[in-house]
Motif scaffolding. Structure first.
Motif, short mmCIF file in Angstrom:
data_model
loop_
_atom_site.label_atom_id
_atom_site.label_comp_id
_atom_site.label_asym_id
_atom_site.label_seq_id
_atom_site.Cartn_x
_atom_site.Cartn_y
_atom_site.Cartn_z
N UNK A 153 29.90 29.61 -17.72
CA UNK A 153 29.85 30.78 -18.59
C UNK A 153 29.44 32.04 -17.83
N UNK A 154 28.50 31.92 -16.90
CA UNK A 154 27.98 33.09 -16.18
C UNK A 154 28.96 33.49 -15.08
N UNK A 155 29.51 34.69 -15.20
CA UNK A 155 30.51 35.15 -14.22
C UNK A 155 29.94 35.18 -12.80
N UNK A 156 28.66 35.52 -12.67
CA UNK A 156 28.06 35.63 -11.34
C UNK A 156 27.95 34.29 -10.64
N UNK A 157 28.05 33.18 -11.39
CA UNK A 157 27.88 31.85 -10.81
C UNK A 157 29.21 31.14 -10.52
N UNK A 175 39.03 25.56 -12.75
CA UNK A 175 37.84 26.29 -13.17
C UNK A 175 38.15 27.17 -14.38
N UNK A 176 37.22 27.16 -15.32
CA UNK A 176 37.29 28.05 -16.48
C UNK A 176 36.00 28.83 -16.60
N UNK A 177 36.10 29.95 -17.28
CA UNK A 177 34.96 30.86 -17.45
C UNK A 177 34.89 31.24 -18.93
N UNK A 178 34.23 30.38 -19.72
CA UNK A 178 34.15 30.56 -21.16
C UNK A 178 32.74 30.24 -21.66
N UNK A 179 32.42 30.76 -22.83
CA UNK A 179 31.35 30.20 -23.62
C UNK A 179 31.87 28.85 -24.08
N UNK A 180 31.22 27.77 -23.67
CA UNK A 180 31.76 26.42 -23.88
C UNK A 180 31.85 26.03 -25.35
N UNK A 181 31.32 26.84 -26.23
CA UNK A 181 31.45 26.54 -27.66
C UNK A 181 32.89 26.65 -28.14
N UNK A 182 33.77 27.19 -27.31
CA UNK A 182 35.17 27.36 -27.69
C UNK A 182 35.99 26.09 -27.48
N UNK A 183 35.55 25.18 -26.64
CA UNK A 183 36.41 24.08 -26.22
C UNK A 183 36.70 23.07 -27.33
N UNK A 184 35.76 22.85 -28.20
CA UNK A 184 36.01 21.89 -29.28
C UNK A 184 37.18 22.29 -30.14
N UNK A 185 37.34 23.60 -30.37
CA UNK A 185 38.46 24.11 -31.16
C UNK A 185 39.72 24.29 -30.33
N UNK A 186 39.56 24.74 -29.08
CA UNK A 186 40.72 25.05 -28.24
C UNK A 186 41.36 23.82 -27.62
N UNK A 187 40.55 22.80 -27.30
CA UNK A 187 41.06 21.59 -26.64
C UNK A 187 40.57 20.34 -27.38
N UNK A 188 40.97 20.16 -28.64
CA UNK A 188 40.45 19.02 -29.40
C UNK A 188 40.92 17.68 -28.83
N UNK A 189 39.97 16.79 -28.63
CA UNK A 189 40.21 15.41 -28.22
C UNK A 189 41.14 15.32 -27.00
N UNK A 383 42.75 29.65 -17.35
CA UNK A 383 41.98 29.15 -16.22
C UNK A 383 41.68 30.29 -15.27
N UNK A 384 40.44 30.34 -14.79
CA UNK A 384 40.09 31.36 -13.81
C UNK A 384 40.55 30.96 -12.42
N UNK A 385 40.73 29.65 -12.20
CA UNK A 385 41.26 29.18 -10.93
C UNK A 385 41.81 27.78 -11.14
#
Length: 478
Positions: A153-157, A175-189, A383-385
């Motif tokens: 989540x932290x861009x600096x890291x 690599x992804x750069x998200x608030x991980x609370x999005x993944x349950x809805x965006x990538x279900x199961x 994906x950021x990378x």
């Protein structure tokens, strides 16, 4: 870098001590906790088996000025007692070339738990992955096969995460750069296994960072726990039925640990099975909770504090509403079969080869290698990378990227093996002038049979090609 070792006295908040007193009702045990919290933390490393076996690493370093003590729960892990403090652990050649990772042993536990059942997940997510200790440990367990979606989540890291993945020769990440609370809805199961090493109040790291309590309060702990509950729900939705979810923190209170998991069990009472970690390693019975979690206080193993829970998703659950964001068009195209063969042949001529689990893609004049399982996720999240850059196309052929050289190249007959002194000069970014004859043109250079880079030979001079951001100053291993 070496971990920060603190010698400052720690003044614990009164409310924190109340929580610890409840968790440690025995007077002697509570006193042991307070005493060890004031002691410096032991340093430790994990051998990176993507680049070297544990046996070969021990043989390589047998005469080094250190004493290694095995970590009981990780066969690649060792506590390190340095007999010569002049060279920091992070300045050893074996660290610079990715043969070991500096990692606190307690933080090795979540990945050990993730693979405890000897399962082989092909699609795995590390939801809060920087700086990369667990991502690289997972990659070693997977032998660089399959896919790890490493989110931060932290861009600096993110940059630090990528640097550690690259140094350790990891090739199966996206690599992804998200608030991980999005993944349950965006990538279900979508994932066979998920590690959520959740952001926390950091009570377990006090031996190396007394500042962990600078902003500690019961109120902030409750706020963090709410974020953890939301992240855990997201992870649970992103997990396939039958998949394993590891929840871990480097904190000690039950608010962020047992109570967070209890909230998930309440929300999905018929879809979760807690898997006991009591037999994860000899001695685990001393830190296992009645539920089957590991709750490691620092006095148990002279380590950081840590909490680990293993959860199995027993059935599917109703999906969350899709977040509705637009991913955008992927700026990559698969490389044509005819071009692929040319690239493969040219790469092999300088010692670069890759397995069929990676696929070749192109963006403008850049060639990239992607883990094949990521293709099913393209278009679902940004994906950021993706994978890593292999080369750039030029009129006279290909300019191979340093990351690809160190991850994929193996020494050849024309490879120049450097001495320790020459390798130190390499890491200082300086050209090298060997006394022995050199091949003409381009060749690989290596040290300890680890490829360090692809170089040009100019009049008996090895022109240093180490990227500037990797150049080291200060004392080195020679």
């Amino acid at each position: 870098m070496d971990p920060i070792v603190s010698t400052e006295a720690i003044d614990f908040p009164a409310q924190f001590l109340e929580l610890m007193r409840q968790a440690l009702p025995n007077d002697d045990d509570f006193a042991a906790f307070l005493a060890i919290s004031q002691r410096p933390l032991r340093r430790a490393i994990r051998v990176n088996t993507l680049k070297i076996s544990v046996t070969d690493f021990l043989a390589l370093t047998t005469d080094y000025p250190w004493q290694l003590t095995p970590v009981p729960w990780c066969e690649e892990g060792y506590w390190v007692q340095l007999n010569d403090e002049q060279i920091p652990l992070g300045s050893y050649a074996e660290h610079l070339s990715g043969l070991f990772y500096i990692q606190e042993p307690s933080s090795m536990l979540p990945v050990q738990a993730l693979f405890a059942a000897e399962e082989t997940p092909l699609c795995l997510m590390d939801m809060a992955s920087a700086p990369g200790s667990k991502t690289t440990q997972i990659a070693a367990k997977m032998a660089n096969q399959g896919l790890i979606v490493a989110n931060e989540y932290a861009a600096s890291r993110v940059k630090v995460l990528h640097a550690n993945i690259s140094r350790c020769g990891v090739v199966n990440t996206a690599l992804t750069h998200f608030d991980a609370r999005v993944f349950g809805a965006a990538l279900p199961e979508q994932f066979d296994a998920i590690l959520l090493d959740a952001p926390c109040s950091g009570e377990g790291v006090i031996r190396k960072d007394p500042q962990a309590f600078t902003h500690w309060s019961l109120e902030s702990t409750e706020e963090i726990a709410q974020t953890q509950r939301e992240l855990l729900v997201s992870a649970f939705h992103a997990l396939k039925p039958g998949g394993r979810l590891i929840y871990s923190t480097c904190t000690l209170n039950t608010i962020e640990n047992q109570q967070v998991i209890a909230s998930l069990s309440t929300a999905f009472p018929d879809a979760i099975e807690v898997e006991s970690l009591a037999s994860l390693f000899p001695g685990a019975e001393h830190v296992v909770t009645p539920e089957g979690y590991l709750h490691v206080f620092p006095q148990r193993f002279d380590s950081e504090g840590f909490f680990v829970a293993s959860l199995r998703k027993t059935r599917g659950v109703d999906p969350l509403p899709h977040p509705g964001f637009k991913v955008g068009k992927l700026p990559f195209q698969p490389v044509l079969a005819k071009t692929q063969q040319t690239v493969i042949e040219q790469a092999a001529s300088i010692g670069i080869q890759w397995e069929s689990s990676l696929s070749l893609w192109q963006r403008d004049k850049e060639l990239w290698l992607f883990p094949k399982p990521v293709e099913s996720l393209m278009g679902k999240v940004k994906f950021s990378r993706l994978g890593f850059r292999l080369a750039e196309i030029h009129n006279k052929g290909y300019r191979w990227h340093h990351e690809a050289i160190t991850a994929l190249a193996t020494p050849m007959a024309t490879t120049v093996e450097l001495t320790a002194e020459q390798a130190a000069e390499w890491y200082r970014g300086r050209d090298i002038y060997p006394d022995t004859p050199l091949p003409k043109g381009e060749c690989l250079v290596s040290y300890q049979q680890q490829v360090l880079g692809l170089v040009k030979i100019i009049n008996q001079r090895i022109k240093n090609s180490l990227p500037r951001e990797l150049v080291r100053n200060g004392p080195l291993f020679n």
